[in-house]
Design a protein around this motif. Sequence first.
Motif, PDB file in Angstrom:
ATOM      1  N   SER A  58       2.449   1.816  -3.423  1.00 59.21           N
ATOM      2  CA  SER A  58       1.563   2.145  -4.543  1.00 59.21           C
ATOM      3  C   SER A  58       0.609   3.297  -4.251  1.00 59.21           C
ATOM      4  O   SER A  58      -0.094   3.758  -5.143  1.00 59.21           O
ATOM      5  CB  SER A  58       0.768   0.900  -4.964  1.00 59.21           C
ATOM      6  N   GLY A  59       0.584   3.792  -3.019  1.00 54.52           N
ATOM      7  CA  GLY A  59      -0.367   4.835  -2.633  1.00 54.52           C
ATOM      8  C   GLY A  59       0.141   6.258  -2.834  1.00 54.52           C
ATOM      9  O   GLY A  59       1.051   6.498  -3.621  1.00 54.52           O
ATOM     10  N   ALA A  99       0.840  -1.208   0.000  1.00 55.40           N
ATOM     11  CA  ALA A  99       0.000   0.000   0.000  1.00 55.40           C
ATOM     12  C   ALA A  99       0.873   1.255   0.000  1.00 55.40           C
ATOM     13  O   ALA A  99       0.597   2.219  -0.722  1.00 55.40           O
ATOM     14  CB  ALA A  99      -0.941  -0.006   1.204  1.00 55.40           C
ATOM     15  N   LYS A 100       1.950   1.233   0.805  1.00 56.59           N
ATOM     16  CA  LYS A 100       2.836   2.406   0.854  1.00 56.59           C
ATOM     17  C   LYS A 100       3.489   2.642  -0.502  1.00 56.59           C
ATOM     18  O   LYS A 100       3.591   3.770  -0.978  1.00 56.59           O
ATOM     19  CB  LYS A 100       3.911   2.220   1.926  1.00 56.59           C
TER      20      LYS A 100
END
Lengths: 288, 288
Positions: free
Chosen positions: A142-143, A139-140
């Motif tokens: 790709s966010g 998540a980190k």
Amino acid sequence: MKPLITLLNEELSKNIQNLHMPDTLKQSMIYSLEAGGKRIRPLLIFATLDAFGMDGTYGLPVAISVEMIHTYSLIHDDLPSMDNDDLRRGKPTNHKVFGEAMAILAGDGLLTYSFQLLSEIPSSVLPCEKKIVLIRELAKASGPEGMVGGQVADLEGENQQLSIHQLQKIHANKTGKLLTFCVKAGAILADADQETTEKLEQFAYHIGLAFQIQDDILDIEGEPEKIGKQTGSDKNKNKSTYPSLLTLNGAKEKLNGHVTEAKRLLAELPLHTKKLEMITDLIGSRDH
Amino acid sequence: MKPLITLLNEELSKNIQNLHMPDTLKQSMIYSLEAGGKRIRPLLIFATLDAFGMDGTYGLPVAISVEMIHTYSLIHDDLPSMDNDDLRRGKPTNHKVFGEAMAILAGDGLLTYSFQLLSEIPSSVLPCEKKIVLIRELAKASGPEGMVGGQVADLEGENQQLSIHQLQKIHANKTGKLLTFCVKAGAILADADQETTEKLEQFAYHIGLAFQIQDDILDIEGEPEKIGKQTGSDKNKNKSTYPSLLTLNGAKEKLNGHVTEAKRLLAELPLHTKKLEMITDLIGSRDH
């Protein structure tokens, strides 16, 4: 690693095929997953596991998740309001076939499902703590602090004269962090110690930059039939690129510098890094 | 539950504010998070925890995650290629202020970050196994088999005569599953037994449908100043709705039926369900 990639390709579609959802959505998601591509991110996961003497299939669910996120990002990046690309890998882009609304939703669906997939790995296969770390790191990467933020910075950088430092930061976020995640995921799965993990991350940083520089170079001197889309799009969009800031030869030198540094880092590791080296060479010399 | 909502509103923005990302992206994400709304989903989480005698703040991270996913879905739904709405809650929609590309990316960022947030809850606060279950259930409720699939079916249902059964299925996916997730998340956090959890899910199913029917009714007889956008959009889009299939009075009867059934299910539970009842009434009688 061909059998692993064959398996990955089968599993990518099968995962979506088995879900209950409207047919058009399913077709749209599968269309882009099956549009091919080099599968560099899965290869990095498999090669990192191999470096630790582990079977690549252990990284298959993570590889599928990452490739779904990568695919969603391509679908959204190609949209008319973003890069407005009609072709991707020689085929019409998702929105050209399914329309903008469906393309946006196919991307949303792939992104969301990638996290579901990781959360569904049985605990007998992967302990809960590792699943959470993988979800958090993915998540980190790709966010908003990673890929999404990089795409915004990339769009905002059009028609602007950027410094090398700014350009490097944009690409570290836009493509670098997800590539780094792949190597890190392999290290997490293999229970690597901190020193090894950090060195692998440094390695990933360099191949990430090499990847982007080669992308810029291919947009100038690549063959459209091999790349699967028209070249010259950076120039048309008035984008700062490595060749525009460093000249074409300067960019090639920089590319070689990163490839050399990546290999130097690999050589320092007490691991069986042959496949990671091969991917490094592939990144530095690819023609599509 | 006002203090909880005040806390939620503060935390929603603060979470994004503290991240490192391009300024415009940050503004765009915060703009839609701060555009107000009824915060029904967080309220459902807080009220479910209250039913078990637990403090609502325990559900705060999940409430923030769900509200981020809800907000992303509104941003994407409003886009020109989807519902093409200029106003949301009386304010210009995200893409009207920040442009389409930024709106798509703000949505992508909120969606991705919502999973990061759940994965970052300290294990001392929430055991790893529960984090994984929450992530899995949230992804299922909002992904291709849930909200995203429902939105596709909703778009494809325009200009078509749907049956009540089809309409119900669309909305169960588009809005129902995320509402159900909220109640289920409360039950997971409270260690509810299976029987209680299932009854709570049935309750959520009925308030989900009640919510949608009231939405359809408000699009006919609501006051635009209160709703924050023009009414009549369903008719303009030639959409099948509860009133179009059942007449306005028939829809109101159906709404009351679901509200009554929801309350009946609550009454059967050995829990302190006063706040869940209040939300049920709110859903059935809301004017915006």
